[in-house]
Design an enzyme around this catalytic site. Structure first.
Site, short mmCIF file in Angstrom:
data_model
loop_
_atom_site.label_atom_id
_atom_site.label_comp_id
_atom_site.label_asym_id
_atom_site.label_seq_id
_atom_site.Cartn_x
_atom_site.Cartn_y
_atom_site.Cartn_z
N THR A 5 2.26 -5.95 -9.09
CA THR A 5 2.32 -6.48 -10.74
C THR A 5 1.37 -7.05 -11.10
O THR A 5 0.63 -7.64 -10.64
CB THR A 5 3.77 -7.68 -10.34
OG1 THR A 5 4.76 -7.12 -9.78
CG2 THR A 5 4.14 -8.26 -11.75
N PHE A 48 31.52 -2.24 -20.95
CA PHE A 48 31.10 -1.61 -22.53
C PHE A 48 31.52 -0.23 -22.43
O PHE A 48 31.55 0.52 -23.55
CB PHE A 48 29.55 -1.66 -22.75
CG PHE A 48 29.16 -2.93 -23.26
CD1 PHE A 48 29.11 -4.38 -22.35
CD2 PHE A 48 28.76 -3.06 -24.58
CE1 PHE A 48 28.64 -5.41 -23.10
CE2 PHE A 48 28.30 -4.40 -25.05
CZ PHE A 48 28.27 -5.48 -24.26
N THR A 95 41.79 -2.44 -27.31
CA THR A 95 42.61 -1.25 -27.03
C THR A 95 44.00 -1.49 -26.74
O THR A 95 44.24 -2.91 -26.19
CB THR A 95 41.77 -0.75 -25.52
OG1 THR A 95 42.11 -1.63 -24.54
CG2 THR A 95 40.50 -0.31 -25.51
N GLU A 145 0.79 -1.23 0.07
CA GLU A 145 0.07 0.09 0.09
C GLU A 145 0.89 1.32 0.03
O GLU A 145 2.05 1.21 0.22
CB GLU A 145 -0.79 0.02 1.14
CG GLU A 145 -1.73 -1.24 1.39
CD GLU A 145 -2.97 -1.10 2.56
OE1 GLU A 145 -2.94 -0.33 3.20
OE2 GLU A 145 -3.74 -1.86 2.39
N PRO A 146 0.23 2.38 -0.33
CA PRO A 146 1.10 3.57 -0.29
C PRO A 146 2.01 3.86 1.03
O PRO A 146 3.12 4.37 0.91
CB PRO A 146 0.05 4.71 -0.41
CG PRO A 146 -1.07 4.11 -1.43
CD PRO A 146 -1.01 2.86 -0.73
N THR A 160 12.75 -5.75 -0.02
CA THR A 160 13.95 -5.26 -0.22
C THR A 160 15.06 -6.12 0.12
O THR A 160 14.78 -7.03 0.99
CB THR A 160 14.13 -3.93 0.28
OG1 THR A 160 13.96 -4.06 1.77
CG2 THR A 160 12.71 -2.79 -0.32
N GLY A 163 4.81 -0.82 2.57
CA GLY A 163 5.12 -1.63 1.65
C GLY A 163 6.36 -2.63 2.42
O GLY A 163 5.86 -3.86 2.86
N GLU A 214 9.20 -7.80 -3.92
CA GLU A 214 9.24 -8.93 -2.87
C GLU A 214 10.03 -8.82 -1.70
O GLU A 214 10.56 -10.01 -1.23
CB GLU A 214 9.39 -10.35 -3.80
CG GLU A 214 8.15 -10.64 -4.77
CD GLU A 214 8.19 -12.09 -5.05
OE1 GLU A 214 8.48 -12.97 -4.29
OE2 GLU A 214 7.81 -12.31 -6.31
N1 CAA Z 1 6.25 -17.97 7.73
C1 CAA Z 1 5.14 -18.10 8.71
N2 CAA Z 1 4.90 -17.14 9.79
C2 CAA Z 1 5.85 -16.02 9.66
C3 CAA Z 1 6.80 -15.91 8.92
C4 CAA Z 1 6.89 -16.90 7.77
N3 CAA Z 1 7.81 -16.87 6.80
N4 CAA Z 1 7.43 -14.81 9.08
C5 CAA Z 1 6.75 -14.36 10.26
N5 CAA Z 1 5.78 -15.11 10.64
C6 CAA Z 1 4.72 -14.75 11.88
C7 CAA Z 1 5.91 -14.84 12.81
O1 CAA Z 1 5.98 -16.08 13.35
C8 CAA Z 1 4.75 -13.92 13.79
O2 CAA Z 1 3.91 -14.82 14.29
P1 CAA Z 1 2.87 -14.61 15.82
O3 CAA Z 1 1.85 -13.47 15.38
O4 CAA Z 1 2.52 -15.86 16.12
O5 CAA Z 1 3.90 -13.96 16.75
C9 CAA Z 1 4.08 -12.95 12.83
O6 CAA Z 1 4.25 -13.67 11.63
C10 CAA Z 1 4.67 -11.47 12.79
O7 CAA Z 1 6.01 -11.98 12.47
P2 CAA Z 1 7.24 -10.61 12.71
O8 CAA Z 1 7.22 -10.39 14.07
O9 CAA Z 1 8.73 -11.09 12.27
O10 CAA Z 1 6.56 -9.51 11.83
P3 CAA Z 1 7.30 -7.85 11.50
O11 CAA Z 1 6.08 -7.19 11.68
O12 CAA Z 1 8.41 -7.62 12.25
O13 CAA Z 1 7.76 -7.99 10.04
C11 CAA Z 1 8.62 -8.65 8.11
C12 CAA Z 1 7.87 -9.05 9.41
C13 CAA Z 1 9.57 -9.96 7.60
C14 CAA Z 1 9.57 -7.44 7.54
C15 CAA Z 1 7.70 -8.71 6.90
O14 CAA Z 1 6.82 -7.32 7.39
C16 CAA Z 1 7.89 -8.58 5.43
O15 CAA Z 1 8.11 -9.53 4.80
N6 CAA Z 1 8.15 -7.25 4.75
C17 CAA Z 1 8.28 -7.17 3.11
C18 CAA Z 1 7.09 -7.31 2.63
C19 CAA Z 1 7.35 -7.64 1.13
O16 CAA Z 1 8.28 -8.51 0.88
N7 CAA Z 1 6.63 -6.88 0.32
C20 CAA Z 1 6.60 -7.21 -1.20
C21 CAA Z 1 5.16 -7.30 -1.55
S1 CAA Z 1 4.86 -8.43 -3.08
C22 CAA Z 1 5.91 -7.65 -4.23
O17 CAA Z 1 6.70 -6.74 -4.14
C23 CAA Z 1 5.45 -8.13 -5.64
C24 CAA Z 1 4.69 -7.28 -6.67
O18 CAA Z 1 3.76 -7.44 -6.84
C25 CAA Z 1 5.59 -5.83 -7.03
#
Ligand code: CAA
Length: 391
Positions: A167, A347, A279, A136-137, A374, A140, A372
């Site tokens: 995407t 290049f 070169t 979302e805005p 950073t 991310g 997906e």
């Molecule tokens: N599998 C299962 N559960 C998971 C998990 C995983 N891989 N990772 C975390 N969890 C669970 C944790 O166990 C925790 O569970 P509880 O509620 O039971 O405690 C819960 O999820 C929260 O986990 P965190 O405390 O680790 O969460 P956080 O808020 O600190 O953030 C983060 C985690 C890894 C930073 C996450 O926010 C993240 O991945 N951010 C990046 C998002 C991303 O990749 N966005 C890209 C969007 S898609 C795209 O780009 C494609 C497009 O179309 C352009």
């Protein structure tokens, strides 16, 4: 250059004849159908509808849809072989072809049998697209901050909010939208819904104009009083955050291999150019300043490929692959950026010109460090896995 399949002994990634054939089919498609369009579609920001139709026809899309739904049910490892080649052709077009894996991922992971048989087979019947509506805005990297809401009303939910950087959303038949069903519960109040994009109240606001990967659609859309049946909710209320994370664990190796593909393309062009360009009376390949750069490219691409293959292999064993998916995504994305930047350097002045292919590859590579998750988010995931192992 030795590749993983020939370089590894003991723990073997030797490809079977079928896998080699699969890879060859994808390379041929990339050579004949993708490469000739890559430069023009980059300039025009063209949604590659013709290439999507052809890839769909020859079976190079939706590779992971299970056999029960009529799909090929390819495992992650085999789909890496296809993904590298398509992205070697062009990562903009490659991302357009591969993004159904991300869109359909939550359905494959958490969908009921009925949801799977409703939403997955149409992707095989026609070249239609689906997308993953997470960002979302104002949310991310920090997914838990997302503001879109879904309010239960009898047998329906009413969704309001906005999504961006999605995407293929501008051309998708449906999107898995992540929304808060209980704003008081933070990440535990998030749920996932399949939203047909022709539902009243869904508005594509913008096809975003990007630096690279311009042949893939990246759109922003709004949801205003969008009504979906409760039957479109994936899993239980509150399952959304974990479902998003599980989906990304599954798809990040696919993104990593796309980065390997663009890096491989830049490497091959650099080798050819270094042999031709003279070169100081010798081909520039004879200068250590150049051939050391190319030696590093080859080494790091191979390392990125192996790490990605390992992450995919772990997924195929049913292992929790969070750590290796992030290892692969982080390392492959940063490698692609470095390799393509060095390719421009090899290049020289020509590399900086749009007339030559490597400046596009450098622009394309940058996105791998952002979408997906950073490269910084991958490090955050890796650090959490090291210090707070979740088993
Ligand atoms: N599998 C299962 N559960 C998971 C998990 C995983 N891989 N990772 C975390 N969890 C669970 C944790 O166990 C925790 O569970 P509880 O509620 O039971 O405690 C819960 O999820 C929260 O986990 P965190 O405390 O680790 O969460 P956080 O808020 O600190 O953030 C983060 C985690 C890894 C930073 C996450 O926010 C993240 O991945 N951010 C990046 C998002 C991303 O990749 N966005 C890209 C969007 S898609 C795209 O780009 C494609 C497009 O179309 C352009």
């Amino acid at each position: 250059m030795a590749t993983a399949e020939t370089a590894v002994t003991g723990v073997s990634f030797a490809l079977t004849d079928e896998q080699k054939e699969l890879r060859a089919v994808a390379r041929e498609f990339a050579t004949k159908e993708i490469r000739p369009k890559a430069a023009e579609y980059d300039v025009q920001m063209t949604h590659p509808v013709d290439v999507i139709a052809k890839a769909h026809e020859v079976g190079l899309m939706n590779l992971n849809i299970p056999a029960e739904q009529g799909g090929l049910g390819l495992n992650s490892f085999d789909s890496m072989l296809v993904g590298e080649e398509l992205n070697w052709g062009c990562t903009g077009i490659g991302t357009s072809l591969g993004a159904n894996g991300l869109g359909a991922g939550p359905v494959m992971i958490a969908g009921s049998d009925e949801q799977k048989s409703t939403w997955l087979p149409p992707l095989l019947e026609e070249p239609i697209l689906c997308s993953f509506g997470l960002s979302e805005p104002e949310a991310g990297s920090d997914v838990a901050r997302l503001k879109t809401t879904a309010v239960r009303r009898g047998d329906e939910y009413v969704l309001n909010g906005s999504k961006t950087f999605i995407t293929n959303a501008g051309y998708a038949a449906w999107t898995v939208v992540f929304a808060k069903t209980d704003v008081s519960k933070g990440h535990r109040g998030m749920s996932a819904f399949i939203v047909p994009m022709d539902t009243p109240g869904v508005t594509i606001e913008q096809h975003l104009d990007k630096m690279g990967q311009r042949a893939t659609d990246t759109s922003a859309f709004a949801l205003q009083d969008v009504v979906v049946p409760a039957a479109n909710r994936l899993g239980e209320e509150g399952d959304g955050f974990k479902l998003a994370m599980q989906t990304l664990d599954f798809t990040r190796p696919g993104t990593a291999i796309g980065a390997v593909g663009v890096a491989q393309a830049a490497y091959e062009l650099s080798v050819e150019y270094a042999k031709e360009r003279v070169t100081f009376d010798v081909p520039i390949a004879m200068h250590q300043g150049v051939n050391f750069m190319i030696a590093d490219m080859a080494t790091e691409i191979e390392a990125a490929r192996l790490l990605t293959w390992q992450a995919a292999w772990m997924l195929d064993q049913g292992d929790r692959a969070t750590l290796y998916s992030s290892f692969a995504k982080r390392f492959a994305a940063d490698t692609a950026m470095k390799v393509t930047t060095d390719a421009v350097q090899v290049f020289g002045g020509y590399g900086y010109m749009k007339e030559y292919p490597v400046e596009k590859l450098m622009r394309d590579a940058k996105l791998f460090q952002i979408y997906e998750g950073t490269s910084q988010i991958q490090r955050l995931v890796i650090a959490k896995e090291i210090f707070i192992p979740r088993g």
